[in-house]
Design an enzyme around this catalytic site. Structure first.
Site, mmCIF file in Angstrom:
data_model
loop_
_atom_site.group_PDB
_atom_site.id
_atom_site.type_symbol
_atom_site.label_atom_id
_atom_site.label_comp_id
_atom_site.label_asym_id
_atom_site.label_seq_id
_atom_site.Cartn_x
_atom_site.Cartn_y
_atom_site.Cartn_z
ATOM 1 C CG HIS A 78 -1.931 -1.109 1.217
ATOM 2 N ND1 HIS A 78 -3.184 -1.028 0.664
ATOM 3 C CD2 HIS A 78 -1.840 -2.379 1.711
ATOM 4 C CE1 HIS A 78 -3.831 -2.172 0.825
ATOM 5 N NE2 HIS A 78 -3.028 -3.016 1.449
ATOM 6 C CG ASN A 151 -7.788 -4.400 1.031
ATOM 7 O OD1 ASN A 151 -7.094 -3.415 1.270
ATOM 8 N ND2 ASN A 151 -7.301 -5.623 1.024
ATOM 9 C CE1 TYR A 365 -2.127 -4.745 9.361
ATOM 10 C CE2 TYR A 365 -2.371 -2.579 8.387
ATOM 11 C CZ TYR A 365 -2.559 -3.943 8.333
ATOM 12 O OH TYR A 365 -3.170 -4.504 7.239
HETATM 13 FE FE1 HDE Z 1 -2.323 -4.773 5.586
HETATM 14 N N1 HDE Z 1 -0.528 -3.957 6.053
HETATM 15 N N2 HDE Z 1 -1.636 -6.585 6.158
HETATM 16 N N3 HDE Z 1 -4.050 -5.674 4.965
HETATM 17 N N4 HDE Z 1 -2.995 -3.049 4.933
HETATM 18 C C1 HDE Z 1 -0.187 -2.683 5.875
HETATM 19 O O1 HDE Z 1 0.892 -1.406 7.500
HETATM 20 C C2 HDE Z 1 -0.522 -6.801 6.890
HETATM 21 C C3 HDE Z 1 -4.363 -6.989 5.074
HETATM 22 C C4 HDE Z 1 -4.246 -2.747 4.502
HETATM 23 O O2 HDE Z 1 -3.116 3.483 3.978
HETATM 24 C C5 HDE Z 1 1.136 -2.335 6.494
HETATM 25 O O3 HDE Z 1 1.141 0.795 7.890
HETATM 26 C C6 HDE Z 1 -0.418 -8.184 7.259
HETATM 27 C C7 HDE Z 1 -5.748 -7.193 4.832
HETATM 28 C C8 HDE Z 1 -4.331 -1.381 4.088
HETATM 29 O O4 HDE Z 1 -1.489 3.301 5.413
HETATM 30 C C9 HDE Z 1 1.580 -3.660 7.120
HETATM 31 C C10 HDE Z 1 -1.517 -8.789 6.718
HETATM 32 C C11 HDE Z 1 -6.260 -5.945 4.578
HETATM 33 C C12 HDE Z 1 -3.071 -0.852 4.328
HETATM 34 C C13 HDE Z 1 0.436 -4.574 6.778
HETATM 35 C C14 HDE Z 1 -2.272 -7.785 6.041
HETATM 36 C C15 HDE Z 1 -5.183 -5.019 4.660
HETATM 37 C C16 HDE Z 1 -2.261 -1.915 4.870
HETATM 38 C C17 HDE Z 1 2.119 -1.664 5.583
HETATM 39 C C18 HDE Z 1 -1.901 -10.254 6.784
HETATM 40 C C19 HDE Z 1 -7.716 -5.592 4.217
HETATM 41 C C20 HDE Z 1 -2.602 0.557 4.054
HETATM 42 C C21 HDE Z 1 2.163 -0.227 6.030
HETATM 43 C C22 HDE Z 1 -1.973 -10.770 8.082
HETATM 44 C C23 HDE Z 1 -8.603 -5.762 5.332
HETATM 45 C C24 HDE Z 1 -2.918 1.481 5.173
HETATM 46 C C25 HDE Z 1 1.359 -0.179 7.210
HETATM 47 C C26 HDE Z 1 -2.473 2.874 4.826
HETATM 48 C C27 HDE Z 1 -0.933 -1.756 5.264
HETATM 49 C C28 HDE Z 1 0.410 -5.849 7.192
HETATM 50 C C29 HDE Z 1 -3.456 -8.075 5.319
HETATM 51 C C30 HDE Z 1 -5.382 -3.622 4.411
HETATM 52 C C31 HDE Z 1 2.918 -4.186 6.661
HETATM 53 C C32 HDE Z 1 0.705 -8.800 8.060
HETATM 54 C C33 HDE Z 1 -6.513 -8.511 4.885
HETATM 55 C C34 HDE Z 1 -5.538 -0.656 3.521
HETATM 56 O O5 HDE Z 1 1.699 -3.561 8.504
#
Ligand code: HDE
Length: 696
Positions: A78, A151, A365
């Site tokens: 993202h 999402n 996060y």
């Molecule tokens: Fe994320 N995800 N994600 N994700 N995600 C990040 O956090 C992570 C997942 C989502 O505009 C990171 O601050 C893991 C699902 C959005 O700043 C990180 C897993 C969904 C955004 C991270 C998931 C999301 C992130 C990278 C699996 C939909 C952007 C930067 C367990 C519900 C937020 C940050 C923004 C961002 C980890 C799966 C949505 C790396 C480990 C499912 C919208 O922490």
């Protein structure tokens, strides 16, 4: 600039010194970061006019030092995002289900910041790749921040957090070659997908037109993971969160998305910024699907499995609020880049489920912010700071502490920190966050629950619920993506999986790729079931057709009829859309009158940037434009992208040269009559598609 350096500037050939204003008071005075006034911001300190530079120049060194460190690590996922401020307003109380004030106080407005993003590309990548869009909302509630980090697709690729790094590594640019950027059409992604059948449902969504949205203002949003609402009696209800765009759900065509990427890599960011800047505030309805534990237990799939959705036809989305984005970020870096979302940010009354994907997210996060923002005090940044309530605890110090905590007591309990009558801050059993006491008593295991085994039924449900054009787009997207795969066995594995979704889909993909035969079917862990179709999963026909929030490009040249142009402009505005007048030059003489300034120069404003086009040309104008490839492509692309085309009779030769064939969406504009054009402009011309494109 001071007198001496201005003189030196002049002496050595000038540096524009005479154009630079001098500060008039301490209020407008340029200083270093430590407040020392700067006398010359044009020249570094040198030993003589021709150098060398002196190490002593703290003004130079501080400026360059700060610049050298301007970037922070981009998000690993993202990274490319666009954000805006706004508010949430509750329209219906959920007090029966939760104590969270934001969901019980009807009419209250809660400030928020929303960041939309693509997943795979870097921060500088384009806005329109085929990808999932992040939809993250930080609501500054009276009981702490609530970050709903979702999402624009309601399901996810994987069921367990442990697979997330593998998924993301596979979709990002390949490890050895560093490409492709912001694209899933490559070997490693499809290798992983083929070997991960649980991703198949998400693949259906990602290959659908949802993954190439027209505008961030026209996407739905989903919390994806199942959460709990907990009421005053301590009773929990499972909940799925939804955002619904007021402007409806709209996508681009694939060829269009590719061309937009070239014409305007910032297409979505600009669209969002311009809309808000112009007072056209995007709005979403906020909805919930609520299920009791018993109801969840009756579902034919597991509510804790993030690769599954709950069909709206079974559990309707109840609309209980709205979000309006009404203010652009003041500073992109300070706000959109530094905003740190944490799924763990929930106010009392909202709680997590045991979804193993969500559970992994709960620590990820917090962790990622430390490497991105570099400090445990990232919550003190203005954009992350809780605004709806005070923040008080005994956490102290740390890198980049921005507060100056007063007093001797930095521990709790204490008798020294007085807040009114209390030595505070203190915990509150009545208003503090209490975890829902879900019973846990099991053996420690590393297994996937049996109830997560069905990987194909909902993929089938999604595919079969689409309209014919949507199915064709989905199949064609698979053909495109797999055509970029260089290993036969990877393609075969994916198509083998698709056979469990729908044999006709697998056949269409195999045919589209020109395979001699459909690859062998993959054995499914659980036999897929036919479910009742869900029209709510479509784009076409889900929302009313409208031109609201859209843009219409009106191509003109010298001599175009101003009355026709005005009539179209007025009709477009009346329909809630924006007219943009496009011409070969920035000034155009309509009816040979005075030159008027237009909105976009033809070569830089191709028709992919508009939702419908009108071509209003005089006889002389069309003769000139017949020799201009940009004008021909303007019309040809609009036709190919299934857009309505209104034209003045003299413009007809341009349409002919662009290969436009008559259909309901090609409308001659006679006099001031624009009704038919506006009606057709509200929708894509799906019937035209078989004539302009070979689809799988
Ligand atoms: Fe994320 N995800 N994600 N994700 N995600 C990040 O956090 C992570 C997942 C989502 O505009 C990171 O601050 C893991 C699902 C959005 O700043 C990180 C897993 C969904 C955004 C991270 C998931 C999301 C992130 C990278 C699996 C939909 C952007 C930067 C367990 C519900 C937020 C940050 C923004 C961002 C980890 C799966 C949505 C790396 C480990 C499912 C919208 O922490």
């Amino acid at each position: 600039m001071n007198k001496i350096s201005a003189e030196i500037g002049k002496t050595i050939g000038g540096n524009g010194g005479e154009l630079h204003q001098q500060a008039t008071s301490t209020e407008d005075r340029l200083t270093t970061n430590h407040g020392v006034p700067v006398s010359d911001n044009q020249n570094s300190l040198k030993a003589g006019p021709r150098g060398p530079s002196l190490l002593e120049d703290f003004v130079l060194r501080e400026k360059i030092h700060h610049f050298d460190h301007e970037r922070i690590p981009e998000r690993i996922v993202h990274a490319r995002g666009s954000g805006a401020h706004g508010y949430f307003e509750l329209t219906k109380s959920l007090a029966d289900y939760t104590t969270a004030k934001i969901l019980t106080e009807v009419g209250e407005k809660t400030e928020l910041f929303t960041r939309f993003s693509t997943v795979a590309g870097g921060a500088g990548s384009v806005d329109t790749p085929r990808d999932v869009r992040g939809f993250a909302v930080k609501m500054y509630t009276k009981e702490g921040n609530w970050d709903l980090v979702g999402n624009h697709i309601p399901v996810f690729f994987i069921q367990d957090a442990i697979k997330f790094p593998d998924l993301i590594h596979s979709v990002k640019m390949e490890a050895d070659r560093g490409y492709p950027q912001a694209a899933s059409a490559h070997d490693t992604f499809w290798d992983f997908i083929g070997l991960t059948p649980e991703s198949t449902h998400m693949i259906m969504w990602a290959m659908s037109d949802r993954a190439i949205p027209r505008s961030l203002r026209m996407i739905e949003g989903f919390g994806v993971n199942t959460f709990r609402l907990v009421n005053a009696d301590g009773v929990a209800t499972f909940v799925k969160f939804h955002w619904r765009p007021k402007l409806g759900l709209q996508s681009t065509c694939w060829d269009e998305a590719v061309k937009i990427a070239g014409a305007d890599p910032d297409f979505h960011r600009r669209d969002l910024f311009d809309a808000i800047d112009g007072g056209d505030f995007p709005e979403w309805e906020f909805g919930v699907q609520l299920l009791t534990e018993d109801e969840a237990a009756e579902l034919p799939f597991d509510i804790l499995d993030a690769t599954k959705l709950i069909p709206e036809e079974l559990y309707p989305v109840q609309i209980v609020g709205r979000m309006v984005l009404d203010r652009n970020a003041t500073n992109f870096f300070a706000e959109t880049e530094q905003v740190a979302f944490l799924p763990t940010n929930v106010p009392p009354g909202i709680d997590f489920s045991e979804d193993p994907l969500l559970q992994g997210r709960l620590f990820s996060y917090q962790d990622t912010q430390l490497s991105r923002l570099g400090s445990v005090n990232f919550h003190q940044l203005p954009i992350n700071r809780a605004k709806g309530c005070p923040v008080m605890n005994m956490q102290r110090d740390g890198h980049m502490q921005m507060e100056v905590p007063a007093g001797r007591a930095n521990y709790e309990p204490n008798t020294l920190a007085k807040i009114g009558e209390v030595s505070g801050p203190r915990e509150s059993l009545t208003t503090g966050f209490k975890t829902f006491p879900a019973p846990v008593s099991e053996t420690k295991v590393r297994v996937r629950a049996e109830t997560f085994a069905d990987h194909y039924s909902q993929a089938r449900l999604f595919f079969r619920s689409q309209t014919a054009p949507e199915q064709a787009h989905l199949a064609s997207a698979l053909v495109f993506e797999l055509s970029k795969v260089t290993f036969d066995h990877i393609r075969e594995q994916v198509i083998g999986n698709l056979r469990n979704v729908d044999e006709t889909l697998a056949q269409r993909v195999a045919d589209g790729l020109g395979l001699a035969q459909v690859p062998e079917k993959t054995a499914a862990a659980a036999e897929p079931q036919d479910m009742d179709l869900s029209p709510a999963l479509r784009i076409v026909g889900k929302y009313p057709e409208t031109l609201e929030g859209r843009t219409v490009g009106i191509l003109v040249a010298d001599g175009s009829d101003s009355a026709t142009v005005d009539a179209i402009k007025n009709a477009v505005i009346a329909a809630g859309a924006k007219p943009k007048v496009i011409a070969p030059k920035l000034n155009v003489k309509l009816d040979e009158g005075d030159p008027t300034l237009i909105d976009g120069q033809l070569a830089g404003s191709p028709s992919v940037m508009f939702d419908a086009i009108a071509v209003v040309l005089s006889d002389a104008g069309v003769k000139t434009l017949l020799k201009d490839g940009a004008a021909i492509d303007y019309v040809k692309d609009a036709f190919g992208h299934l857009k309505a085309i209104g034209f003045s009779s003299d413009a007809k030769p341009l349409l002919d040269k662009a290969g436009v064939e008559p259909d309901a969406g090609v409308i001659e504009l006679t006099g001031k009559e624009t009704t038919a054009f506006i009606e057709q402009a509200k929708t894509r011309q799906w019937d035209r598609e078989p004539n302009v494109r070979l689809l799988a």
